[in-house]
Scaffold this active site. Sequence first.
Site, PDB file in Angstrom:
ATOM      1  N   LYS A  53     -24.258  35.342 -30.684  1.00 26.15           N
ATOM      2  CA  LYS A  53     -24.503  33.504 -30.435  1.00 26.15           C
ATOM      3  C   LYS A  53     -23.436  33.457 -31.591  1.00 26.15           C
ATOM      4  CE  LYS A  53     -26.063  30.699 -27.748  1.00 26.15           C
ATOM      5  NZ  LYS A  53     -26.264  30.779 -26.227  1.00 26.15           N
TER       6      LYS A  53
HETATM    7  P1  NAD Z   1     -24.814  20.684 -22.427  1.00 26.48           P
HETATM    8  O1  NAD Z   1     -24.581  20.137 -24.054  1.00 26.48           O
HETATM    9  O2  NAD Z   1     -24.085  20.624 -21.405  1.00 26.48           O
HETATM   10  O3  NAD Z   1     -25.969  19.480 -21.984  1.00 26.48           O
HETATM   11  C1  NAD Z   1     -27.284  19.608 -22.735  1.00 26.48           C
HETATM   12  C2  NAD Z   1     -28.078  18.217 -22.082  1.00 26.48           C
HETATM   13  O4  NAD Z   1     -29.268  18.219 -22.922  1.00 26.48           O
HETATM   14  C3  NAD Z   1     -27.445  16.844 -22.235  1.00 26.48           C
HETATM   15  O5  NAD Z   1     -27.639  16.188 -20.998  1.00 26.48           O
HETATM   16  C4  NAD Z   1     -28.046  16.422 -23.328  1.00 26.48           C
HETATM   17  O6  NAD Z   1     -27.885  14.899 -23.186  1.00 26.48           O
HETATM   18  C5  NAD Z   1     -29.096  16.589 -23.119  1.00 26.48           C
HETATM   19  N1  NAD Z   1     -30.391  16.873 -24.284  1.00 26.48           N
HETATM   20  C6  NAD Z   1     -30.061  17.051 -25.418  1.00 26.48           C
HETATM   21  N2  NAD Z   1     -31.124  16.513 -26.170  1.00 26.48           N
HETATM   22  C7  NAD Z   1     -32.143  16.030 -25.443  1.00 26.48           C
HETATM   23  C8  NAD Z   1     -33.393  15.531 -25.616  1.00 26.48           C
HETATM   24  N3  NAD Z   1     -33.820  15.545 -26.770  1.00 26.48           N
HETATM   25  N4  NAD Z   1     -34.069  15.234 -24.416  1.00 26.48           N
HETATM   26  C9  NAD Z   1     -33.506  15.401 -23.342  1.00 26.48           C
HETATM   27  N5  NAD Z   1     -32.246  15.796 -23.095  1.00 26.48           N
HETATM   28  C10 NAD Z   1     -31.462  16.072 -24.047  1.00 26.48           C
HETATM   29  O7  NAD Z   1     -25.436  21.960 -22.731  1.00 26.48           O
HETATM   30  P2  NAD Z   1     -25.836  23.056 -21.630  1.00 26.48           P
HETATM   31  O8  NAD Z   1     -24.822  23.870 -21.750  1.00 26.48           O
HETATM   32  O9  NAD Z   1     -26.175  22.501 -20.307  1.00 26.48           O
HETATM   33  O10 NAD Z   1     -27.217  23.943 -22.176  1.00 26.48           O
HETATM   34  C11 NAD Z   1     -28.321  23.329 -22.000  1.00 26.48           C
HETATM   35  C12 NAD Z   1     -29.365  24.626 -22.263  1.00 26.48           C
HETATM   36  O11 NAD Z   1     -28.979  25.675 -21.577  1.00 26.48           O
HETATM   37  C13 NAD Z   1     -29.240  25.337 -23.745  1.00 26.48           C
HETATM   38  O12 NAD Z   1     -30.553  25.448 -24.184  1.00 26.48           O
HETATM   39  C14 NAD Z   1     -28.223  26.329 -23.635  1.00 26.48           C
HETATM   40  O13 NAD Z   1     -28.597  27.133 -24.784  1.00 26.48           O
HETATM   41  C15 NAD Z   1     -28.932  26.853 -22.357  1.00 26.48           C
HETATM   42  N6  NAD Z   1     -27.916  27.515 -21.471  1.00 26.48           N
HETATM   43  C16 NAD Z   1     -26.636  27.206 -21.398  1.00 26.48           C
HETATM   44  C17 NAD Z   1     -25.774  28.104 -20.590  1.00 26.48           C
HETATM   45  C18 NAD Z   1     -24.318  27.599 -20.206  1.00 26.48           C
HETATM   46  O14 NAD Z   1     -23.700  28.371 -19.414  1.00 26.48           O
HETATM   47  N7  NAD Z   1     -23.954  26.390 -20.615  1.00 26.48           N
HETATM   48  C19 NAD Z   1     -25.987  29.322 -20.207  1.00 26.48           C
HETATM   49  C20 NAD Z   1     -27.520  29.814 -20.739  1.00 26.48           C
HETATM   50  C21 NAD Z   1     -28.172  28.960 -21.329  1.00 26.48           C
END
Ligand code: NAD
Length: 470
Positions: A161
């Site tokens: 990561k």
């Molecule tokens: P992103 O940045 O696209 O979206 C994050 C979302 O969470 C946004 O809508 C943001 O406004 C919201 N957010 C942030 N803080 C918040 C809070 N305190 N309360 C409510 N909403 C809040 O990120 P993403 O890529 O969608 O990732 C989201 C999660 O999924 C993370 O934990 C990431 O590690 C995990 N993840 C992502 C992927 C991927 O392919 N993008 C893969 C596996 C896991």
Amino acid sequence: MRDEVTEEQAEAQEGEDDAADGPAVPQEGEAGEHSGAGHGEPDKSAKQTEEEPKPSRAEVSNYEIVEHWFKIAAERLELPDDVAAVFRSSYREVQVQIPVRLSDDKIHVFSGYRVQHNGARGPYKGGIRFHPEVDLDEVRALAELMTWKTAIVNIPYGGAKGGVNCDPSKLETKEVQSIARSFMDKIEKVLGPQRDIPAPDVGTNAQVMAWLMDEYGKLHGHTPASVTGKPIALEGSYGREAATGRGVVQVFTEAASEIDLDPGDATFVMQGFGNVGGWAARLMQELGAKMVGVADAHGAVASKEGIDAEKLAAHVRDGGKVSEFDSGADEISPDDLVALECDVFIPAALGGMLHADNADRMQCRMVVEGANSPTTPRADEILNDKGVRIVPDVLANAGGVVVSYFEWVQNLQHFRWSEDEVNEKLGEIMRRAFRQVAERAEENGTPMRPAAYELGIERVVEAASTRGYI
Ligand code: NAD
């Protein structure tokens, strides 16, 4: 904010060194042994914006959460302490300084991290996060999670990561580009298509991946397989953008059938509406499910009649906030989102959002973890006691890395698959992994999370020992 502990847990903590007592539930609010280690001085000079209400988060760190589950699985697998020690620490941790001149004409120093946890099963693989809370402790935990995740879905990768401690929402596009390029310049020596392949995570997207690939290419020649999650125009894979959300929905469908829930009749709440949440919500809606609550970092809304995920995604794509979406939904406190009545709660934001102080308020039948480490061990215990079924992060959100793997395979062959082919192959892998974890849970008489960790750790230990690494 601290967890209340039962007498049994308190005893277990006292006898922490005694394996027979089992691992203690980490106390939310206690600093873990790695907390703050190597934490770079974050850039404090970025512009400030108005404070918005934020839902409370656990003080237990992501590292403590992952460590807790590792310890339980290692004990069940009877891993000797010296063997377990190899997997409890990272193979390599790189911290770099990223000085970038921003539009205020001052140099701002950001801290960047790349942690490679274990590479026994293949090249390191893991996302890059741009977020103000990024530190070595968090990146270390997320890297370890990737090792188990890639093993659970059985794709030939290790776990890594990366992250930069910056706030992209307060930066101009060209500033984000400068940070991304400078970060790549500093870590490229430990990356490469056969070594370590980054992908998007919170605060990064296909555009950031394009800059990273371009920067890597300046030093090594055009190498599309060096980064995944790229735009389609730059040898990205069809289906990658939606893949994590699609995988979440695929495992939800499997889990629903086990509790006699018709996915088309389900109600769900989405916490986070970015890449994962936005896609998962739209695909749930395609099944016929209804979104009755949703939040982003700026606020939360709820409606028993349902909130149109497709229209909300268009609103967010145009730069809108969830709470400003004109849908007739009521604005609610972000803390009250967890208490909404629904069949499925999908955390898709940050770690530690379901914790000791709010898990008891949850009124769902199932939690499908789109985010990484959204549920603290204490919340996990509370939810299990309430009979809530949890599909854990290491399984539920693996769709992104699975399609990243497909993208890498396509890039190495310079050949593109159709979107249908990608989605179909993703479904096969996610359903197979779900079945294997569910079977192990059934055999052990445990929930899915410990079973998933056990399966992943077992595969990594086997690879490391067959290689002669341990
Ligand atoms: P992103 O940045 O696209 O979206 C994050 C979302 O969470 C946004 O809508 C943001 O406004 C919201 N957010 C942030 N803080 C918040 C809070 N305190 N309360 C409510 N909403 C809040 O990120 P993403 O890529 O969608 O990732 C989201 C999660 O999924 C993370 O934990 C990431 O590690 C995990 N993840 C992502 C992927 C991927 O392919 N993008 C893969 C596996 C896991």
